[in-house]
Design a protein around this motif. Structure first.
Motif, short mmCIF file in Angstrom:
data_model
loop_
_atom_site.label_atom_id
_atom_site.label_comp_id
_atom_site.label_asym_id
_atom_site.label_seq_id
_atom_site.Cartn_x
_atom_site.Cartn_y
_atom_site.Cartn_z
N LYS A 264 -35.27 38.74 19.63
CA LYS A 264 -34.48 38.98 18.43
C LYS A 264 -33.00 38.67 18.65
CE LYS A 264 -37.50 42.33 16.13
NZ LYS A 264 -37.59 43.66 15.47
N LEU A 267 -29.75 33.57 15.97
CA LEU A 267 -29.94 32.14 16.20
C LEU A 267 -28.63 31.45 16.56
CD1 LEU A 267 -31.76 29.67 16.22
CD2 LEU A 267 -31.41 29.47 13.74
N THR A 268 -27.53 31.89 15.95
CA THR A 268 -26.24 31.29 16.27
C THR A 268 -25.89 31.50 17.75
OG1 THR A 268 -25.17 33.32 15.49
CG2 THR A 268 -25.32 31.49 13.94
N PHE A 270 -28.09 32.01 20.14
CA PHE A 270 -29.05 31.25 20.93
C PHE A 270 -28.64 29.78 21.02
CE2 PHE A 270 -32.85 28.64 21.42
CZ PHE A 270 -33.45 29.22 22.52
N ILE A 271 -28.18 29.21 19.91
CA ILE A 271 -27.75 27.81 19.92
C ILE A 271 -26.55 27.62 20.84
CG2 ILE A 271 -26.78 25.96 18.50
CD1 ILE A 271 -28.53 27.04 16.20
N TYR A 284 -23.83 24.24 14.46
CA TYR A 284 -24.69 24.86 13.46
C TYR A 284 -23.90 25.18 12.20
CZ TYR A 284 -22.67 29.15 15.45
OH TYR A 284 -21.81 30.11 15.92
N ILE A 288 -27.13 29.58 8.64
CA ILE A 288 -28.25 30.08 9.44
C ILE A 288 -27.98 31.49 9.95
CG2 ILE A 288 -28.82 27.73 10.17
CD1 ILE A 288 -27.77 28.50 12.96
N LEU A 291 -30.59 34.65 10.88
CA LEU A 291 -31.86 34.29 11.51
C LEU A 291 -31.86 34.75 12.96
CD1 LEU A 291 -32.48 30.67 10.15
CD2 LEU A 291 -33.48 32.82 9.34
N GLU A 292 -33.05 35.13 13.45
CA GLU A 292 -33.19 35.56 14.84
C GLU A 292 -34.29 34.75 15.51
OE1 GLU A 292 -34.07 39.72 14.43
OE2 GLU A 292 -31.94 40.30 14.54
N VAL A 293 -34.26 34.75 16.84
CA VAL A 293 -35.25 33.99 17.59
C VAL A 293 -35.72 34.83 18.77
CG1 VAL A 293 -33.46 32.85 18.98
CG2 VAL A 293 -35.72 31.82 18.80
N LEU A 309 -37.94 25.31 17.61
CA LEU A 309 -37.22 26.13 16.64
C LEU A 309 -37.49 25.66 15.21
CD1 LEU A 309 -33.74 26.61 18.38
CD2 LEU A 309 -35.60 28.27 18.19
N LEU A 313 -38.80 28.38 12.50
CA LEU A 313 -37.80 28.90 11.57
C LEU A 313 -37.54 27.92 10.43
CD1 LEU A 313 -35.28 30.16 14.29
CD2 LEU A 313 -36.83 31.59 12.95
#
Length: 332
Positions: A264, A267-268, A270-271, A284, A288, A291-293, A309, A313
């Motif tokens: 969780k 996403l920002t 993670f990128i 990015y 976005i 959003l979670e990953v 991804l 997503l």
């Protein structure tokens, strides 16, 4: 002029020659002794070809923000543009404003970067973007270098010292029969091992130390503030201050196995993390946010991660330059 370029090599939109020319003008226009004749020559260069104008547009598209300020050279540039070609206004004027606003700081950053590049070239051990490397020292200590990292080793009769020039390392300290202290000197301060297993990441503005086993003492470079980290703790600090201690995050321990293990994670974020391993640039769109990953992702195959991804997503990955990509929400 220099032959270096700030654009990606093998760009599919801008030739290497044009990118080098644009970069040379970029550096020259920051100089204090820039003349009216050189400004005029710059305007002539800009008008010669649409690819020149496009090169300046690309400089503006990657995070540059402009402000309305007054400056003698800016006034001269405005007059020159008005007299020659109003169609160039939106490109050349913005570029010159940006250079005048940020020129001094950018020149300082450029000089600092050149010094760091020289240190990296001379480093005892280093890795490229996306590369990881494991080394074993004479005392049995092990160091894993993460992506885009450089270190020096200084072992003598009184100490064992590692200089972290750039990047991130994970260390398992070996027992030393001579009982020499184990030290890591970074940009923001000194770290002394009191235990066995820890990670150090040197970011642009701060440093993170994360301890898996044992204990590490941190001393900031300028204020000499100290703190001790225990197992499963991490802390962020700079040359002056140490932030509150936090629980250990998995991203500081999982990378040494070649993966990013996240749950969780925004996403920002993670990128931004994946960008450290990507040969190019990942950007990015702010749409976005939210959003979670979660998952386990191989750090040495960023293209595969981006494809994964897209499957998980509601996002799309678009190529902007060679290896430069932008992530945004899919359109409905």
């Amino acid at each position: 002029m220099s032959n270096k370029s700030i654009f990606p090599e093998n760009s599919s939109h801008i030739s290497i020659e044009i990118s080098q020319q644009a970069t040379e003008w970029f550096v020259r226009l920051q100089a204090d002794d820039i003349s009216e004749q050189e400004l005029s020559e710059f305007q002539d260069w800009l008008k010669q070809d649409q690819s020149h104008q496009y090169a300046w547009q690309c400089l503006e598209q990657f995070g540059f923000s402009l402000a309305n300020i007054k400056h003698p050279l800016l006034h001269q540039a405005i007059v020159a543009v008005e007299q020659k070609d109003k169609s160039l206004w939106q490109y050349s004027l913005k570029s010159i404003i940006w250079l005048l606003v940020f020129g001094t700081s950018m020149l300082g950053l450029y000089q600092a970067e050149q010094h760091q590049l020289w240190q990296q070239w001379q480093a005892d051990y280093k890795t490229e973007v996306g590369e990881q490397r494991q080394i074993r020292l004479a005392d049995g200590s092990q160091i894993i270098l993460n992506t885009n990292t450089a270190i020096n080793i200084d072992y003598n009769t009184s100490k064992r010292k590692i200089e972290l020039i750039k990047g991130e390392i994970q260390i398992v300290v070996g027992h030393d029969a001579q009982h020499r202290p184990f030290l890591v000197q970074g940009r923001d301060g000194m770290m002394q091992d009191v235990g066995t297993h820890f990670d150090i990441r040197q970011n642009d503005q701060n440093t993170v130390v994360a301890v898996t086993e044992g204990e590490v003492q941190i001393t900031t470079l300028k204020s000499k503030e100290k703190t001790n980290l225990l197992a499963n703790q991490q802390v962020l600090f700079n040359q002056q201050t140490i932030q509150p201690i936090e629980p250990l995050h998995s991203k500081y321990s999982s990378w040494s196995s070649g993966t990013l293990n996240v749950y969780k994670m925004p996403l920002t974020e993670f990128i931004t993390e994946l960008d450290r391993y990507h040969r190019g640039k990942l950007r990015y769109d702010h749409n976005i946010a939210g959003l979670e990953v979660s998952g386990v992702f191989p750090v040495q195959d960023s293209e595969k991660v981006l494809h994964s991804l897209e499957q998980q997503l509601p996002i799309k990955v678009e190529s902007e330059f060679y290896y430069w990509k932008k992530i945004s929400l899919k359109e409905n």
